[in-house]
Design an enzyme around this catalytic site. Structure first.
Site, PDB file in Angstrom:
ATOM      1  CB  ILE A 176      -0.926  -0.001   1.228  1.00 10.76           C
ATOM      2  CG1 ILE A 176      -1.796  -1.257   1.218  1.00 10.76           C
ATOM      3  CG2 ILE A 176      -1.793   1.253   1.249  1.00 10.76           C
ATOM      4  CD1 ILE A 176      -2.582  -1.462   2.501  1.00 10.76           C
ATOM      5  N   GLY A 177       0.653   2.142  -0.926  1.00 14.47           N
ATOM      6  CA  GLY A 177       1.429   3.368  -1.039  1.00 14.47           C
ATOM      7  C   GLY A 177       0.598   4.599  -0.748  1.00 14.47           C
ATOM      8  CE1 TYR A 178      -3.910   4.339  -1.258  1.00 12.73           C
ATOM      9  CE2 TYR A 178      -4.792   3.352   0.740  1.00 12.73           C
ATOM     10  CZ  TYR A 178      -4.840   3.533  -0.631  1.00 12.73           C
ATOM     11  OH  TYR A 178      -5.815   2.905  -1.367  1.00 12.73           O
ATOM     12  CD  GLU A 187      -5.703  -1.139   5.188  1.00  8.62           C
ATOM     13  OE1 GLU A 187      -4.802  -1.189   6.037  1.00  8.62           O
ATOM     14  OE2 GLU A 187      -5.781  -0.232   4.344  1.00  8.62           O
ATOM     15  CB  THR A 236      -5.178   7.511  13.877  1.00  8.72           C
ATOM     16  OG1 THR A 236      -6.105   8.568  13.513  1.00  8.72           O
ATOM     17  CG2 THR A 236      -3.817   7.808  13.270  1.00  8.72           C
ATOM     18  CD  GLU A 248      -6.591   9.360  17.858  1.00 11.07           C
ATOM     19  OE1 GLU A 248      -6.218   9.169  19.034  1.00 11.07           O
ATOM     20  OE2 GLU A 248      -6.103   8.727  16.892  1.00 11.07           O
TER      21      GLU A 248
END
Length: 393
Positions: free
Chosen positions: A127-129, A246, A375, A377
């Site tokens: 994953i390239g985020y 995901e 996250t 949050e």
């Protein structure tokens, strides 16, 4: 919703268990750990092909794309058994989220090109985020793609994705720097093994693992326009859909089961002043709470699978599943260290490490779980706004 499994589903679960009991011998485990500097990548790659031969990859995909055409609940059953047995494989991320995203957003040509290798257990994706300056604020990514003829020339750095052994990079790139930050993003599939200009630098995690985390640097990397998934500059919708896939899996909560069982077994055997730790009321109550939380998380995961199978929106449920599963993982990890005491801090390889250091590794690994994939949050904000319709703070 009926919370029971059908006889056919129970039989399918038993079929998987019987197969794994036969295949995952002590000798196989030894080779899996010894291969590739302890990461077992070659063994995992071979076992993915074995699972493909069984027809167990892409169980919930439509048959027209090479899938099994079964339900999402069956796929969750399969995935749960794989995680509970710590099966070495390389296709999981590709099957879980890249394949379904290509089915939803990809062109016919892209489906013909990218889906069969996933079904055959031959393709692994990273994953390239996240980037050095953007993680939770994914729309703040700065990796640039400049249009040049039939290609985009990409420059920038991605963090954390396990690109070291992956075949492809699922890459979010800013292709329109003048657009608002949620616009102007495009998603590319990049061939990591055959594309010049990519440098991969492994990052050693606090657990000592150097295989799953990487810094991946792109320097004037040319990627064909035909590799864009979805519409140009509309990659934000592709990434959010991809993240739903995901976050929908059962693997987060299932991965806690062995750790929880290890803690219970240790508490039964270890003694203080001649009395088993498990007799201490505070320990018993906390272990009971964690066992209940495990069952709650498991139920949440199957609710997501059921909604997927019914064709219903599962954004809120998937986000809740991810949030709950990762926070339970941290609670289980902390409990492990508390029960083991000072010896619980000993690493794998130490002759005095209880249970071979597995619980210390579980604790250290759990720290990152409420960050990776968004996250806690962020998850709570998604549940509030998209799930419950509450105003943004």
């Amino acid at each position: 919703m009926d919370f029971s499994f059908t006889p056919e589903q129970e039989a399918f679960r038993q079929k998987i268990r019987d197969f794994l009991a036969q295949e995952l011998t002590p000798e196989f485990r030894r080779r899996a750990l010894a291969e590739g500097g302890g990461e077992g990548h070659a063994v995992a790659r071979a076992f993915s092909r074995t699972l493909a031969d069984k027809g167990w990859i892409g169980l919930s995909w439509p048959k027209e794309y090479g899938g099994g055409g079964l339900g999402h609940v069956e796929r969750a059953i399969y995935n749960e058994e794989m995680v509970l047995n710590d099966v070495p494989e390389i296709h999981h991320t590709a099957e879980r989220q890249m394949g379904p995203s290509i089915i939803v957003y990809g062109t016919d040509e892209q489906k013909k090109r990218y889906l069969p290798p996933i079904i055959r257990g031959e393709a692994s994706y990273a994953i390239g985020y996240s980037e050095p300056g953007s993680g939770s604020d994914l729309a703040g990514l700065e990796m640039r793609g400049a249009e040049d003829g039939d290609d985009y020339v990409i420059n920038g750095t991605k963090l954390w994705g396990g690109t070291k052994e992956a075949d492809y990079h699922w890459l979010a790139v800013r292709t329109n720097p003048d657009a608002p930050k949620h616009r102007g993003i495009s998603v590319f599939i990049v061939d990591l093994r055959n594309t010049p200009g990519i440098t991969i630098n492994p990052i050693v995690a606090m657990s000592g693992n150097a295989g799953n985390l990487c810094e991946t640097v792109y320097e004037d990397v040319r990627v064909p326009k035909e590799n864009i998934i979805g519409e140009k500059d509309q990659g934000w919708y592709v990434t959010t859909g991809n993240l739903d896939f995901e976050r929908s899996g059962i693997e987060r909560v299932a991965s806690n089961y062995r750790t929880l069982q290890d803690i219970i077994a240790f508490a039964r055997d270890a003694r203080v002043d001649g009395v088993p730790i498990a007799y201490h009321p505070a320990i018993r109550h906390r272990l009971a709470e964690l066992a209940i939380e495990f069952q709650i998380g498991r139920t949440l995961s199957y609710v997501v699978a059921w909604k997927q199978g019914e064709g219903l929106d599962f954004n809120r449920e998937a986000t809740t599943n991810k949030l709950f599963g990762t926070e339970v993982s941290q609670r289980v990890g902390r409990m492990a260290i508390e029960v083991l005491g000072l010896y619980g801090q000993l690493s794998t390889g130490s002759r005095r490490a209880p249970l071979g250091g597995r619980l210390e590794q579980a604790y250290l690994h759990s720290v990152s779980l409420t960050i990776a994939g968004g996250t806690s949050e962020i998850q709570r904000n998604v549940i509030a706004t998209r799930g419950l319709g509450l105003p943004r703070s």
